[in-house]
Design a protein around this motif. Sequence first.
Motif, PDB file in Angstrom:
ATOM      1  N   ASN A 202      27.201  68.105 119.832  1.00 47.44           N
ATOM      2  CA  ASN A 202      28.642  68.282 119.925  1.00 47.44           C
ATOM      3  C   ASN A 202      28.951  69.289 121.033  1.00 47.44           C
ATOM      4  OD1 ASN A 202      31.258  69.216 119.534  1.00 47.44           O
ATOM      5  ND2 ASN A 202      31.181  68.966 117.329  1.00 47.44           N
ATOM      6  N   PHE A 203      29.596  68.822 122.109  1.00 45.56           N
ATOM      7  CA  PHE A 203      29.929  69.698 123.240  1.00 45.56           C
ATOM      8  C   PHE A 203      31.406  70.080 123.268  1.00 45.56           C
ATOM      9  CE2 PHE A 203      26.375  67.099 124.964  1.00 45.56           C
ATOM     10  CZ  PHE A 203      25.470  68.120 125.194  1.00 45.56           C
ATOM     11  N   GLU A 204      32.191  69.544 122.375  1.00 46.68           N
ATOM     12  CA  GLU A 204      33.642  69.732 122.451  1.00 46.68           C
ATOM     13  C   GLU A 204      34.022  71.212 122.429  1.00 46.68           C
ATOM     14  OE1 GLU A 204      35.497  67.564 119.342  1.00 46.68           O
ATOM     15  OE2 GLU A 204      34.837  65.599 120.072  1.00 46.68           O
ATOM     16  N   GLY A 205      35.080  71.539 123.171  1.00 47.09           N
ATOM     17  CA  GLY A 205      35.565  72.912 123.172  1.00 47.09           C
ATOM     18  C   GLY A 205      34.803  73.833 124.098  1.00 47.09           C
ATOM     19  N   ASN A 206      34.039  73.261 125.052  1.00 53.88           N
ATOM     20  CA  ASN A 206      33.353  74.051 126.076  1.00 53.88           C
ATOM     21  C   ASN A 206      33.923  73.677 127.447  1.00 53.88           C
ATOM     22  OD1 ASN A 206      30.954  75.652 124.896  1.00 53.88           O
ATOM     23  ND2 ASN A 206      30.733  73.644 123.924  1.00 53.88           N
ATOM     24  N   PRO A 207      34.039  74.644 128.368  1.00 57.27           N
ATOM     25  CA  PRO A 207      34.544  74.331 129.717  1.00 57.27           C
ATOM     26  C   PRO A 207      33.428  73.810 130.630  1.00 57.27           C
ATOM     27  CG  PRO A 207      34.200  76.691 129.511  1.00 57.27           C
ATOM     28  CD  PRO A 207      33.858  76.087 128.160  1.00 57.27           C
ATOM     29  N   LEU A 208      32.717  72.778 130.178  1.00 57.32           N
ATOM     30  CA  LEU A 208      31.549  72.291 130.908  1.00 57.32           C
ATOM     31  C   LEU A 208      31.911  71.755 132.293  1.00 57.32           C
ATOM     32  CD1 LEU A 208      29.361  70.483 128.222  1.00 57.32           C
ATOM     33  CD2 LEU A 208      28.660  72.374 129.693  1.00 57.32           C
ATOM     34  N   GLU A 209      31.110  72.175 133.283  1.00 61.29           N
ATOM     35  CA  GLU A 209      31.261  71.707 134.653  1.00 61.29           C
ATOM     36  C   GLU A 209      29.993  71.015 135.142  1.00 61.29           C
ATOM     37  OE1 GLU A 209      32.245  75.221 136.782  1.00 61.29           O
ATOM     38  OE2 GLU A 209      34.214  75.468 135.821  1.00 61.29           O
ATOM     39  N   SER A 210      28.843  71.500 134.659  1.00 55.98           N
ATOM     40  CA  SER A 210      27.565  70.959 135.115  1.00 55.98           C
ATOM     41  C   SER A 210      26.622  70.782 133.924  1.00 55.98           C
ATOM     42  CB  SER A 210      26.929  71.899 136.149  1.00 55.98           C
ATOM     43  OG  SER A 210      25.658  71.427 136.535  1.00 55.98           O
ATOM     44  N   PRO A 211      26.487  69.544 133.418  1.00 54.23           N
ATOM     45  CA  PRO A 211      27.184  68.331 133.849  1.00 54.23           C
ATOM     46  C   PRO A 211      28.583  68.265 133.237  1.00 54.23           C
ATOM     47  CG  PRO A 211      25.636  67.812 132.099  1.00 54.23           C
ATOM     48  CD  PRO A 211      25.478  69.273 132.382  1.00 54.23           C
ATOM     49  N   PRO A 212      29.474  67.487 133.834  1.00 53.81           N
ATOM     50  CA  PRO A 212      30.821  67.343 133.273  1.00 53.81           C
ATOM     51  C   PRO A 212      30.784  66.563 131.958  1.00 53.81           C
ATOM     52  CG  PRO A 212      30.514  65.903 135.168  1.00 53.81           C
ATOM     53  CD  PRO A 212      29.308  66.764 135.100  1.00 53.81           C
ATOM     54  N   PRO A 213      31.826  66.680 131.152  1.00 51.70           N
ATOM     55  CA  PRO A 213      31.844  66.046 129.827  1.00 51.70           C
ATOM     56  C   PRO A 213      31.554  64.551 129.840  1.00 51.70           C
ATOM     57  CG  PRO A 213      33.683  67.562 130.030  1.00 51.70           C
ATOM     58  CD  PRO A 213      33.044  67.485 131.381  1.00 51.70           C
ATOM     59  N   GLU A 214      32.030  63.839 130.862  1.00 52.19           N
ATOM     60  CA  GLU A 214      31.801  62.393 130.875  1.00 52.19           C
ATOM     61  C   GLU A 214      30.326  62.049 131.041  1.00 52.19           C
ATOM     62  OE1 GLU A 214      33.391  63.545 135.022  1.00 52.19           O
ATOM     63  OE2 GLU A 214      33.797  64.041 132.908  1.00 52.19           O
ATOM     64  N   VAL A 215      29.571  62.944 131.690  1.00 54.35           N
ATOM     65  CA  VAL A 215      28.122  62.734 131.801  1.00 54.35           C
ATOM     66  C   VAL A 215      27.460  63.030 130.462  1.00 54.35           C
ATOM     67  CG1 VAL A 215      25.995  63.573 132.873  1.00 54.35           C
ATOM     68  CG2 VAL A 215      28.042  63.194 134.275  1.00 54.35           C
ATOM     69  N   CYS A 216      27.879  64.106 129.817  1.00 55.34           N
ATOM     70  CA  CYS A 216      27.293  64.477 128.512  1.00 55.34           C
ATOM     71  C   CYS A 216      27.454  63.353 127.501  1.00 55.34           C
ATOM     72  CB  CYS A 216      27.950  65.744 127.986  1.00 55.34           C
ATOM     73  SG  CYS A 216      27.586  67.217 128.952  1.00 55.34           S
ATOM     74  N   SER A 217      28.562  62.643 127.592  1.00 53.66           N
ATOM     75  CA  SER A 217      28.813  61.588 126.620  1.00 53.66           C
ATOM     76  C   SER A 217      27.826  60.434 126.748  1.00 53.66           C
ATOM     77  CB  SER A 217      30.246  61.058 126.769  1.00 53.66           C
ATOM     78  OG  SER A 217      30.417  60.393 128.014  1.00 53.66           O
ATOM     79  N   ARG A 218      27.100  60.371 127.845  1.00 49.69           N
ATOM     80  CA  ARG A 218      26.122  59.297 128.043  1.00 49.69           C
ATOM     81  C   ARG A 218      24.780  59.599 127.392  1.00 49.69           C
ATOM     82  NH1 ARG A 218      26.992  59.383 134.388  1.00 49.69           N
ATOM     83  NH2 ARG A 218      29.260  59.066 134.426  1.00 49.69           N
ATOM     84  N   GLY A 219      24.623  60.822 126.892  1.00 49.62           N
ATOM     85  CA  GLY A 219      23.386  61.152 126.203  1.00 49.62           C
ATOM     86  C   GLY A 219      22.308  61.689 127.119  1.00 49.62           C
ATOM     87  N   PRO A 220      21.095  61.856 126.577  1.00 50.27           N
ATOM     88  CA  PRO A 220      19.995  62.492 127.318  1.00 50.27           C
ATOM     89  C   PRO A 220      19.696  61.816 128.657  1.00 50.27           C
ATOM     90  CG  PRO A 220      19.395  62.193 125.026  1.00 50.27           C
ATOM     91  CD  PRO A 220      20.678  61.470 125.226  1.00 50.27           C
ATOM     92  N   GLU A 221      19.718  60.485 128.669  1.00 49.22           N
ATOM     93  CA  GLU A 221      19.373  59.785 129.916  1.00 49.22           C
ATOM     94  C   GLU A 221      20.394  60.075 131.003  1.00 49.22           C
ATOM     95  OE1 GLU A 221      18.542  55.671 129.520  1.00 49.22           O
ATOM     96  OE2 GLU A 221      17.007  55.960 127.980  1.00 49.22           O
ATOM     97  N   GLY A 222      21.681  60.069 130.619  1.00 47.89           N
ATOM     98  CA  GLY A 222      22.731  60.362 131.586  1.00 47.89           C
ATOM     99  C   GLY A 222      22.610  61.773 132.137  1.00 47.89           C
TER     100      GLY A 222
END
Length: 233
Positions: A202-222
Amino acid sequence: KKKLKISGRELLSVPTQVFGLDQLQVLEMSPERESCLRYRMEQLPQEIGRLRNLTCLYVDSNNLKKIPAEIGTLRRLERLTLSNNSLSSLPAEMGALQRLHSLHLANNSFTELPAPLCQLRSLTFLDVSDNKIATIPSSIRHLEKLETLLLLFNSLESLPEDVCLLRNLHTLWLGNNHLRSLPAAFGELVNLDWGYNHCSCNFEGNPLESPPPEVCSRGPEGIRDYFSSLRGI
């Protein structure tokens, strides 16, 4: 198992008779979950160390401010719940609990992951959510059997690369911290079951930039592909 549950509207201290029960295996001193009562016990007495056959100790939802060093003598302890208290540190002696596999420390006052925790090599479940933890020590790599690590609602700004060595992790909750980046080897945590359980990381509520949230949503391979592409630049 020889079990004792102490209940009542208010619990201020451990009844002294308990410490004579040296064959006791399970001791529960937490208010009923559905009652929303808070007990007011502020400390575990040193005599807790006499109960050397304990495998489970439940003292969540009290007002504990300190755990005695004698907790380290409970070498058979497998499960310890200390959530919803007022703890800001743990004694070094806790590192001796080598059979402990489940530890609940949510909703306390920790500002860092207590160092003794990283000596608990049998841990498979660790919940330190709802604290004020700002840093994770590199020694977390020693928790090689860890399967579930709950870190949501803390003050983490970064994770050490050593987290990526916890290859048995299935569930890692990082939501609602201050993370702007993930370690470059994060994609190596291949057992995080993104595809089957959307809550497993669960990454929600973090100001992630590297990797961006859309990359995180792809899982480990992404995530792995993202960092590989950066290295290729």
